[in-house]
Design a protein around this motif. Structure first.
Motif, short mmCIF file in Angstrom:
data_model
loop_
_atom_site.label_atom_id
_atom_site.label_comp_id
_atom_site.label_asym_id
_atom_site.label_seq_id
_atom_site.Cartn_x
_atom_site.Cartn_y
_atom_site.Cartn_z
N MET A 3 0.84 -1.19 0.00
CA MET A 3 0.00 0.00 0.00
C MET A 3 0.88 1.24 0.00
SD MET A 3 -3.19 0.56 2.45
CE MET A 3 -3.93 2.11 2.69
N ALA A 4 0.50 2.22 -0.75
CA ALA A 4 1.30 3.44 -0.90
C ALA A 4 1.23 4.29 0.37
CB ALA A 4 0.80 4.24 -2.09
N GLU A 5 2.31 4.99 0.61
CA GLU A 5 2.37 5.89 1.76
C GLU A 5 1.53 7.13 1.48
OE1 GLU A 5 5.87 8.33 3.99
OE2 GLU A 5 6.33 6.31 3.29
N ALA A 6 0.89 7.65 2.52
CA ALA A 6 0.03 8.83 2.36
C ALA A 6 0.87 10.06 2.03
CB ALA A 6 -0.76 9.07 3.63
N SER A 7 0.33 10.92 1.18
CA SER A 7 1.04 12.15 0.84
C SER A 7 1.04 13.09 2.05
CB SER A 7 0.37 12.84 -0.35
OG SER A 7 -0.86 13.40 0.05
N LEU A 8 1.87 14.09 1.99
CA LEU A 8 1.94 15.05 3.10
C LEU A 8 0.62 15.78 3.30
CD1 LEU A 8 5.51 16.58 2.74
CD2 LEU A 8 4.68 15.04 4.50
N LYS A 9 -0.06 16.09 2.21
CA LYS A 9 -1.37 16.76 2.32
C LYS A 9 -2.37 15.86 3.02
CE LYS A 9 -2.37 17.98 -1.78
NZ LYS A 9 -2.89 18.59 -2.99
N GLU A 10 -2.35 14.58 2.72
CA GLU A 10 -3.24 13.63 3.38
C GLU A 10 -2.89 13.50 4.86
OE1 GLU A 10 -2.56 10.19 0.98
OE2 GLU A 10 -4.07 10.74 -0.51
N GLN A 11 -1.59 13.50 5.17
CA GLN A 11 -1.16 13.43 6.55
C GLN A 11 -1.59 14.68 7.32
OE1 GLN A 11 3.05 12.57 6.75
NE2 GLN A 11 2.85 10.79 5.41
N LEU A 12 -1.52 15.84 6.67
CA LEU A 12 -1.99 17.08 7.31
C LEU A 12 -3.48 17.00 7.60
CD1 LEU A 12 -0.26 20.09 5.49
CD2 LEU A 12 -0.24 19.59 7.92
N GLY A 13 -4.25 16.50 6.65
CA GLY A 13 -5.68 16.34 6.84
C GLY A 13 -6.00 15.42 8.00
N SER A 14 -5.27 14.34 8.10
CA SER A 14 -5.45 13.39 9.19
C SER A 14 -5.06 14.03 10.53
CB SER A 14 -4.59 12.16 8.93
OG SER A 14 -4.70 11.25 9.98
N ALA A 15 -4.00 14.81 10.53
CA ALA A 15 -3.57 15.49 11.76
C ALA A 15 -4.60 16.52 12.21
CB ALA A 15 -2.21 16.14 11.54
N VAL A 16 -5.24 17.19 11.25
CA VAL A 16 -6.30 18.15 11.58
C VAL A 16 -7.45 17.43 12.28
CG1 VAL A 16 -8.09 19.63 10.59
CG2 VAL A 16 -5.75 19.85 9.81
N LYS A 17 -7.85 16.29 11.74
CA LYS A 17 -8.93 15.52 12.35
C LYS A 17 -8.57 15.07 13.76
CE LYS A 17 -10.58 13.82 7.93
NZ LYS A 17 -10.65 12.66 7.04
N ASP A 18 -7.32 14.62 13.95
CA ASP A 18 -6.87 14.20 15.28
C ASP A 18 -6.89 15.37 16.26
OD1 ASP A 18 -6.49 11.63 14.32
OD2 ASP A 18 -4.32 11.88 14.03
N ALA A 19 -6.46 16.54 15.79
CA ALA A 19 -6.45 17.73 16.65
C ALA A 19 -7.88 18.13 17.03
CB ALA A 19 -5.73 18.88 15.95
N MET A 20 -8.81 17.99 16.10
CA MET A 20 -10.21 18.29 16.40
C MET A 20 -10.75 17.33 17.45
SD MET A 20 -12.25 19.42 12.99
CE MET A 20 -11.39 18.63 11.65
N ARG A 21 -10.44 16.06 17.29
CA ARG A 21 -10.92 15.05 18.25
C ARG A 21 -10.36 15.29 19.65
NH1 ARG A 21 -9.47 11.13 13.96
NH2 ARG A 21 -11.34 10.92 12.70
N SER A 22 -9.09 15.69 19.71
CA SER A 22 -8.45 15.90 21.02
C SER A 22 -8.68 17.31 21.56
CB SER A 22 -6.95 15.62 20.92
OG SER A 22 -6.32 16.57 20.08
N LYS A 23 -9.38 18.14 20.78
CA LYS A 23 -9.70 19.52 21.17
C LYS A 23 -8.44 20.34 21.49
CE LYS A 23 -14.34 18.58 22.90
NZ LYS A 23 -14.63 17.32 22.37
N ASP A 24 -7.40 20.12 20.69
CA ASP A 24 -6.14 20.86 20.81
C ASP A 24 -6.20 22.06 19.88
OD1 ASP A 24 -3.56 21.79 20.96
OD2 ASP A 24 -2.62 19.83 20.66
N LYS A 25 -6.65 23.20 20.42
CA LYS A 25 -6.94 24.37 19.59
C LYS A 25 -5.69 24.96 18.94
CE LYS A 25 -11.18 25.55 21.86
NZ LYS A 25 -12.13 26.56 22.18
N ILE A 26 -4.60 25.02 19.65
CA ILE A 26 -3.37 25.61 19.10
C ILE A 26 -2.86 24.76 17.93
CG2 ILE A 26 -0.96 26.17 19.58
CD1 ILE A 26 -1.88 26.91 22.42
N ARG A 27 -2.83 23.47 18.13
CA ARG A 27 -2.37 22.56 17.07
C ARG A 27 -3.31 22.63 15.86
NH1 ARG A 27 -2.68 16.30 17.17
NH2 ARG A 27 -1.46 15.80 15.34
N LEU A 28 -4.61 22.66 16.13
CA LEU A 28 -5.60 22.72 15.07
C LEU A 28 -5.44 23.99 14.25
CD1 LEU A 28 -8.11 21.54 13.69
CD2 LEU A 28 -9.49 22.69 15.43
#
Length: 81
Positions: free
Chosen positions: A1-26
């Motif tokens: 399976m191909a590795e996720a692009s940086l843009k996809e990784q950023l999108g995933s990190a945004v979702k994680d930050a929203m779930r954890s309610k980390d406003k600064i990171r988000l």
């Protein structure tokens, strides 16, 4: 399976930050996504991972310069942010 692009990784990190309610990171991740999207719209092309890294490096340099200017102006609370 191909590795996720940086843009996809950023999108995933945004979702994680929203779930954890980390406003600064988000906020930081959304700012990076907006900068990348703006360049894609301006240049009417999809950015590669190398291009994304260049955008992130440029943003990092801008933030470091701003922090040093805030320190020089006696505004440590803004420099810390």
């Amino acid at each position: 399976m191909a590795e996720a692009s940086l843009k996809e990784q950023l999108g995933s990190a945004v979702k994680d930050a929203m779930r954890s309610k980390d406003k600064i990171r988000l906020t930081t991740l959304r700012m990076a996504q907006a900068a990348i999207k703006q360049i894609e719209i301006d240049e009417r092309r999809e950015l590669s991972d190398d291009d994304v890294l260049k955008v992130l490096d440029k943003m990092l340099k801008q933030r470091r310069d701003a922090a040093s200017q805030y320190d020089a102006a006696g505004r440590p609370e803004l420099a810390d942010k």
